[in-house]
Design a protein around this motif. Structure first.
Motif, PDB file in Angstrom:
ATOM      1  N   UNK A  46       0.818  -1.210   0.000  1.00 16.53           N
ATOM      2  CA  UNK A  46       0.000   0.000   0.000  1.00 16.53           C
ATOM      3  C   UNK A  46       0.854   1.263   0.000  1.00 16.53           C
ATOM      4  N   UNK A  47       1.925   1.266   0.791  1.00 23.43           N
ATOM      5  CA  UNK A  47       2.790   2.441   0.821  1.00 23.43           C
ATOM      6  C   UNK A  47       3.452   2.661  -0.532  1.00 23.43           C
ATOM      7  N   UNK A  48       3.944   1.582  -1.131  1.00 20.74           N
ATOM      8  CA  UNK A  48       4.587   1.710  -2.447  1.00 20.74           C
ATOM      9  C   UNK A  48       3.605   2.251  -3.472  1.00 20.74           C
ATOM     10  N   UNK A  49       2.370   1.747  -3.468  1.00 19.14           N
ATOM     11  CA  UNK A  49       1.375   2.190  -4.446  1.00 19.14           C
ATOM     12  C   UNK A  49       0.960   3.636  -4.207  1.00 19.14           C
ATOM     13  N   UNK A  50       0.885   4.045  -2.945  1.00 20.11           N
ATOM     14  CA  UNK A  50       0.517   5.431  -2.651  1.00 20.11           C
ATOM     15  C   UNK A  50       1.568   6.412  -3.158  1.00 20.11           C
ATOM     16  N   UNK A  51       2.814   5.968  -3.260  1.00 22.38           N
ATOM     17  CA  UNK A  51       3.874   6.803  -3.816  1.00 22.38           C
ATOM     18  C   UNK A  51       4.010   6.635  -5.327  1.00 22.38           C
ATOM     19  N   UNK A  52       3.125   5.835  -5.920  1.00 22.18           N
ATOM     20  CA  UNK A  52       3.216   5.597  -7.361  1.00 22.18           C
ATOM     21  C   UNK A  52       4.171   4.493  -7.719  1.00 22.18           C
ATOM     22  N   UNK A  53       4.514   3.629  -6.751  1.00 18.07           N
ATOM     23  CA  UNK A  53       5.435   2.525  -6.992  1.00 18.07           C
ATOM     24  C   UNK A  53       4.736   1.184  -6.945  1.00 18.07           C
ATOM     25  N   UNK A  54       5.511   0.122  -6.724  1.00 19.12           N
ATOM     26  CA  UNK A  54       4.946  -1.222  -6.713  1.00 19.12           C
ATOM     27  C   UNK A  54       5.899  -2.164  -5.987  1.00 19.12           C
ATOM     28  N   UNK A  55       5.401  -3.368  -5.669  1.00 16.30           N
ATOM     29  CA  UNK A  55       6.216  -4.422  -5.090  1.00 16.30           C
ATOM     30  C   UNK A  55       5.941  -5.713  -5.842  1.00 16.30           C
ATOM     31  N   UNK A  56       6.966  -6.512  -6.032  1.00 19.51           N
ATOM     32  CA  UNK A  56       6.804  -7.804  -6.686  1.00 19.51           C
ATOM     33  C   UNK A  56       7.648  -8.839  -5.960  1.00 19.51           C
ATOM     34  N   UNK A  57       7.218 -10.100  -6.012  1.00 21.05           N
ATOM     35  CA  UNK A  57       7.922 -11.213  -5.403  1.00 21.05           C
ATOM     36  C   UNK A  57       8.318 -12.198  -6.490  1.00 21.05           C
ATOM     37  N   UNK A  58       9.538 -12.720  -6.389  1.00 18.03           N
ATOM     38  CA  UNK A  58      10.046 -13.615  -7.440  1.00 18.03           C
ATOM     39  C   UNK A  58      11.060 -14.582  -6.832  1.00 18.03           C
ATOM     40  N   UNK A  59      11.581 -15.482  -7.668  1.00 19.81           N
ATOM     41  CA  UNK A  59      12.649 -16.378  -7.227  1.00 19.81           C
ATOM     42  C   UNK A  59      13.942 -15.590  -7.041  1.00 19.81           C
ATOM     43  N   UNK A  60      14.690 -15.951  -6.008  1.00 16.72           N
ATOM     44  CA  UNK A  60      15.960 -15.284  -5.744  1.00 16.72           C
ATOM     45  C   UNK A  60      17.122 -16.109  -6.271  1.00 16.72           C
ATOM     46  N   UNK A  61      18.167 -15.467  -6.781  1.00 16.87           N
ATOM     47  CA  UNK A  61      19.377 -16.196  -7.175  1.00 16.87           C
ATOM     48  C   UNK A  61      20.027 -16.925  -6.009  1.00 16.87           C
ATOM     49  N   UNK A  62      19.697 -16.504  -4.784  1.00 18.26           N
ATOM     50  CA  UNK A  62      20.248 -17.164  -3.604  1.00 18.26           C
ATOM     51  C   UNK A  62      19.494 -18.449  -3.263  1.00 18.26           C
ATOM     52  N   UNK A  63      18.386 -18.681  -3.961  1.00 19.01           N
ATOM     53  CA  UNK A  63      17.608 -19.888  -3.717  1.00 19.01           C
ATOM     54  C   UNK A  63      16.320 -19.663  -2.964  1.00 19.01           C
ATOM     55  N   UNK A  64      16.151 -18.477  -2.368  1.00 24.75           N
ATOM     56  CA  UNK A  64      14.942 -18.180  -1.609  1.00 24.75           C
ATOM     57  C   UNK A  64      14.003 -17.256  -2.364  1.00 24.75           C
ATOM     58  N   UNK A  65      13.606 -16.175  -1.685  1.00 31.64           N
ATOM     59  CA  UNK A  65      12.630 -15.238  -2.253  1.00 31.64           C
ATOM     60  C   UNK A  65      13.306 -13.918  -2.585  1.00 31.64           C
ATOM     61  N   UNK A  66      12.908 -13.316  -3.682  1.00 26.26           N
ATOM     62  CA  UNK A  66      13.354 -11.972  -4.039  1.00 26.26           C
ATOM     63  C   UNK A  66      12.156 -11.024  -3.946  1.00 26.26           C
ATOM     64  N   UNK A  67      12.302  -9.960  -3.173  1.00 23.67           N
ATOM     65  CA  UNK A  67      11.292  -8.905  -3.090  1.00 23.67           C
ATOM     66  C   UNK A  67      11.867  -7.662  -3.751  1.00 23.67           C
ATOM     67  N   UNK A  68      11.105  -7.081  -4.654  1.00 24.76           N
ATOM     68  CA  UNK A  68      11.566  -5.904  -5.382  1.00 24.76           C
ATOM     69  C   UNK A  68      10.549  -4.781  -5.217  1.00 24.76           C
ATOM     70  N   UNK A  69      11.027  -3.631  -4.695  1.00 27.39           N
ATOM     71  CA  UNK A  69      10.190  -2.437  -4.576  1.00 27.39           C
ATOM     72  C   UNK A  69      10.646  -1.403  -5.595  1.00 27.39           C
ATOM     73  N   UNK A  70       9.693  -0.853  -6.339  1.00 25.46           N
ATOM     74  CA  UNK A  70       9.967   0.250  -7.264  1.00 25.46           C
ATOM     75  C   UNK A  70       9.297   1.508  -6.719  1.00 25.46           C
ATOM     76  N   UNK A  71      10.075   2.580  -6.583  1.00 27.75           N
ATOM     77  CA  UNK A  71       9.575   3.854  -6.069  1.00 27.75           C
ATOM     78  C   UNK A  71      10.061   4.985  -6.977  1.00 27.75           C
ATOM     79  N   UNK A  72       9.344   6.106  -7.007  1.00 29.14           N
ATOM     80  CA  UNK A  72       9.852   7.260  -7.759  1.00 29.14           C
ATOM     81  C   UNK A  72      11.191   7.711  -7.201  1.00 29.14           C
ATOM     82  N   UNK A  73      12.137   7.927  -8.054  1.00 22.94           N
ATOM     83  CA  UNK A  73      13.454   8.405  -7.635  1.00 22.94           C
ATOM     84  C   UNK A  73      13.423   9.914  -7.464  1.00 22.94           C
ATOM     85  N   UNK A  74      14.314  10.419  -6.652  1.00 15.47           N
ATOM     86  CA  UNK A  74      14.385  11.861  -6.416  1.00 15.47           C
ATOM     87  C   UNK A  74      15.824  12.323  -6.623  1.00 15.47           C
TER      88      UNK A  74
END
Length: 298
Positions: free
Chosen positions: A270-298
């Motif tokens: 919700x916080x990411x979306x309120x700033x116009x960003x997003x979050x995604x979950x994917x496979x990690x190269x380490x073998x576990x989970x990868x979480x990626x947050x995209x936010x507007x840069x300043x």
């Protein structure tokens, strides 16, 4: 003689036509130049509006043609009124949260007294409800704060100090796990977000990673055009692809047997979306989970 007169007449007409064409070209060039000059303030206005949308300005500065200036003045007045309204709303939310935290603290104290009196089951029930209500308060307060930040332009938060402070805290909190948490973030990377909200997002993701990682967590950041991308990897068991969207919903946890209200990832989303960003979950190269947050840069 007649032939000479006709030749002179035609030469005169040709010369006159060339002059008219030349005059027409001069007038056309002057018109284009005047049109270009008249459009210049509108190009500047477009650039100022783009800067306003990107969060670089809080108002539309400059002086514009009389036909446009009243519109700009009204827009700036509207922006100022909106900021005041948002500040009042956030202050009200903060007052409400503060008012609720005091009785919750008293309830938690009563739970401790219940333990001392031997009513362990009652104490655990009270403590669970207090924790759930506290999380709800923090969740909605974070939403209100982020909504305010998203509507007030110009907010800017360096990412590295925020991430480094969180890593130090979590290393102490999970000292018994002997986790390795590495953070590689350039000092010039900044997010268009409040520090408290960036702490909330990264803190929730790092805490989840610490709970599930076997031994290693890696936090990285990069900038792509106008977006800041934060990537968190762990070497834990990962998460089935079918569950990656589900766990971002409110009230859903990785493990229903684990304590908590299930609001952590929902707050991040919700916080990411309120700033116009997003979050995604994917496979990690380490073998576990990868979480990626995209936010507007300043």
């Amino acid at each position: 003689m007649h032939m000479g007169f006709m030749l002179f007449f035609h030469l005169f007409r040709a010369h006159d036509a060339i002059g008219i064409i030349f005059l027409g070209l001069v007038l056309m060039a002057a018109g284009l130049f005047g049109l270009r000059a008249s459009l210049l303030p509108f190009r500047e206005l477009r650039e100022k509006l783009m800067a306003l949308r990107a969060g670089e300005n809080r108002r539309v500065p400059g002086v514009y043609p009389s036909e446009v200036q009243p519109l700009i003045d009204n827009l700036n007045a509207l922006l100022e009124d909106r900021e005041k309204a948002v500040r009042r709303a956030v202050a009200t939310a903060g007052d409400l949260a503060h008012g609720l935290k005091t009785p919750l603290a008293l309830l938690a104290r009563e739970a401790d007294r219940a333990v001392d009196a031997g009513n362990v089951e009652l104490a655990e029930s009270i403590a669970q409800q207090v924790e759930r209500m506290s999380r709800q308060i923090n969740y909605h307060l974070a939403r209100a704060r982020a909504a305010a930040s998203g509507s007030v332009n110009g907010v800017r938060c360096p990412v590295a100090p925020c991430a480094n402070a969180l890593v130090r805290t979590l290393l102490k909190l999970y000292a018994d796990r002997a986790l390795e948490i590495s953070s590689s973030i350039a000092p010039d990377l900044c997010a268009r977000a409040q520090r408290e909200d960036l702490d909330e997002m990264l803190g929730n993701l790092l805490d989840n990673a610490c709970k599930w990682a076997r031994s290693r967590i890696v936090l990285e950041a990069s900038r792509t055009d106008a977006l800041l991308v934060l990537t968190l990897d762990d070497d834990g068991p990962g998460l089935a692809r079918a569950l990656r969207t589900v766990v971002l919903e409110r009230g859903v946890r990785f493990d229903e047997a684990a304590p908590g209200s299930g609001l952590g990832l929902a707050i991040v989303r919700d916080l990411a979306e309120l700033y116009g960003g997003s979050i995604s979950l994917d496979d990690s190269p380490l073998g576990g989970l990868r979480a990626r947050i995209s936010l507007p840069a300043s």
